[in-house]
Write an enzyme that holds these catalytic residues in place. Structure first.
Site, PDB file in Angstrom:
ATOM      1  N   ASN A 102       0.872  -1.011  -0.063  1.00 29.44           N
ATOM      2  CA  ASN A 102       0.133   0.077   0.168  1.00 29.44           C
ATOM      3  C   ASN A 102       0.863   1.113  -0.168  1.00 29.44           C
ATOM      4  O   ASN A 102       2.215   1.096   0.579  1.00 29.44           O
ATOM      5  CB  ASN A 102      -0.748  -0.038   1.346  1.00 29.44           C
ATOM      6  CG  ASN A 102      -1.970  -0.794   1.181  1.00 29.44           C
ATOM      7  OD1 ASN A 102      -2.654  -1.228  -0.106  1.00 29.44           O
ATOM      8  ND2 ASN A 102      -2.549  -1.403   2.232  1.00 29.44           N
ATOM      9  N   LYS A 181      -4.989   4.283  -5.527  1.00 28.91           N
ATOM     10  CA  LYS A 181      -4.889   3.489  -4.455  1.00 28.91           C
ATOM     11  C   LYS A 181      -4.898   4.339  -3.206  1.00 28.91           C
ATOM     12  O   LYS A 181      -5.287   4.352  -2.255  1.00 28.91           O
ATOM     13  CB  LYS A 181      -4.257   2.366  -4.605  1.00 28.91           C
ATOM     14  CG  LYS A 181      -4.331   1.214  -3.475  1.00 28.91           C
ATOM     15  CD  LYS A 181      -5.611   0.693  -3.296  1.00 28.91           C
ATOM     16  CE  LYS A 181      -6.064  -0.214  -2.017  1.00 28.91           C
ATOM     17  NZ  LYS A 181      -4.925  -1.383  -2.254  1.00 28.91           N
ATOM     18  N   GLU A 258       0.287   0.840   8.379  1.00 26.80           N
ATOM     19  CA  GLU A 258       0.966   1.430   7.641  1.00 26.80           C
ATOM     20  C   GLU A 258       1.021   2.780   7.357  1.00 26.80           C
ATOM     21  O   GLU A 258       1.139   3.569   6.132  1.00 26.80           O
ATOM     22  CB  GLU A 258       0.678   0.815   6.165  1.00 26.80           C
ATOM     23  CG  GLU A 258       1.321  -0.873   5.871  1.00 26.80           C
ATOM     24  CD  GLU A 258       0.774  -1.305   4.696  1.00 26.80           C
ATOM     25  OE1 GLU A 258       1.754  -1.543   3.971  1.00 26.80           O
ATOM     26  OE2 GLU A 258      -0.279  -1.794   4.286  1.00 26.80           O
TER      27      GLU A 258
END
Length: 297
Positions: A102, A181, A258
């Site tokens: 990610n 994303k 993250e």
């Protein structure tokens, strides 16, 4: 074709489960005990109320073994990449590497690697790990892949085996793909983790929806986002309404998040432009505090 999947988390095991029918797949795990569990008792996949056992080859991470693979998927969290640097640099430079992280903070890491063929990907599937040899698939989407460096033909066989339940979608511009994303990750993940809600509540609750707009507005000002980008985020919330985001699950399970690769990256990019992001900075501090992270930015 020999495919190696590095990482024994939800995405790593999911990719192994989906690719094992088409390729000779090896699951590489950090701990030998997980590899032994998969080898002895199989990989269990739960989906739509049913369970399926997959007999899979698994082993702990070793340069000698991984050097025999034709392609390697790197399916670890972004904060684990640094620990893999020496290992990856020891592999033959001709082996294509596909990174499944990610955020966009890992792009600087990729620049340092000697490999000739590097790819980045974004995942639209909803999967979580139940234990060290079982996963639960909550929803299927697609895997988006783009070339970071090298020859795209090196993974042609993988792209051509795309199936309905596990499709691959090629993108010509990796930055645009990752940004799409990043917008979703930046808005959905930290807010659901802080508010402790499922994805759908971000749009059903008017106060949470207002927060979504505030976060997106700051991110969009850094990366030239538009109304279509926000509509895509809304669509994801609706499609995954009953899902708990990966960051929420990380907080609940006491794992690192993250946040650095997502919001931290955005704040650093804003600093280069001499811009301040008060909402994103507050969110960053809250998540770091929730996970007990030392002060960084």
């Amino acid at each position: 074709m020999n495919i190696g999947i590095i990482g024994g988390g939800s995405i790593g095991m999911f990719f192994s489960a989906c690719l094992h029918d088409s390729f000779n797949v090896t699951q590489y795990t950090r701990k030998q005990v997980q590899a032994d569990e998969i080898c002895q008792n199989g990989l269990w996949v739960e989906e739509n109320g049913g369970k399926n056992r997959i007999n899979l080859q698994a082993r702990s991470l070793q340069v000698k073994e991984a050097s025999r693979e034709d392609v390697l998927f790197i399916a670890v969290k972004q904060y684990h990449l640094q620990a893999l640097e020496t290992f990856l640099c020891s592999l033959p430079v001709s082996i294509p590497l596909i990174f499944l992280q990610n955020g966009m903070g890992h792009l600087a890491f990729l620049e340092k690697l000697p490999q000739q063929h590097l790819f980045v990907a974004t995942i639209e599937h909803g999967v979580f790990r139940k234990d060290q040899n079982s996963i639960h698939i909550r929803g299927r989407g697609k895997t988006n892949i783009a070339l970071f460096r090298g020859n795209p033909e090196t993974i042609k066989q993988i792209m051509s085996t795309s199936i309905k339940e596990f499709p691959f979608h090629w993108h010509n511009q990796y930055q645009k793909m990752l940004l799409e994303k990043l917008f979703a990750n930046a808005v959905i993940n930290p807010l659901t983790a802080i508010l402790k809600v499922k994805n759908g509540e971000l749009i059903s609750n008017p106060y949470y929806y207002s927060l979504m707009k505030q976060v997106f507005s700051e991110v969009a000002n850094v990366f030239d986002g538009n109304e279509q980008d926000f509509q895509n985020i809304e669509a994801i919330c609706k499609k995954t309404a009953n899902n708990r985001s990966s960051m929420l699950r990380d907080i609940e399970d006491g794992r690192p998040t993250e946040i650095e690769a997502i919001i931290g990256y955005i704040i650093n990019e804003a600093k280069k432009m001499k811009r301040t992001l008060p909402v994103c900075t507050a969110i960053y501090s809250m998540i770091c505090g929730m996970e007990g992270k030392e002060e960084g930015l």
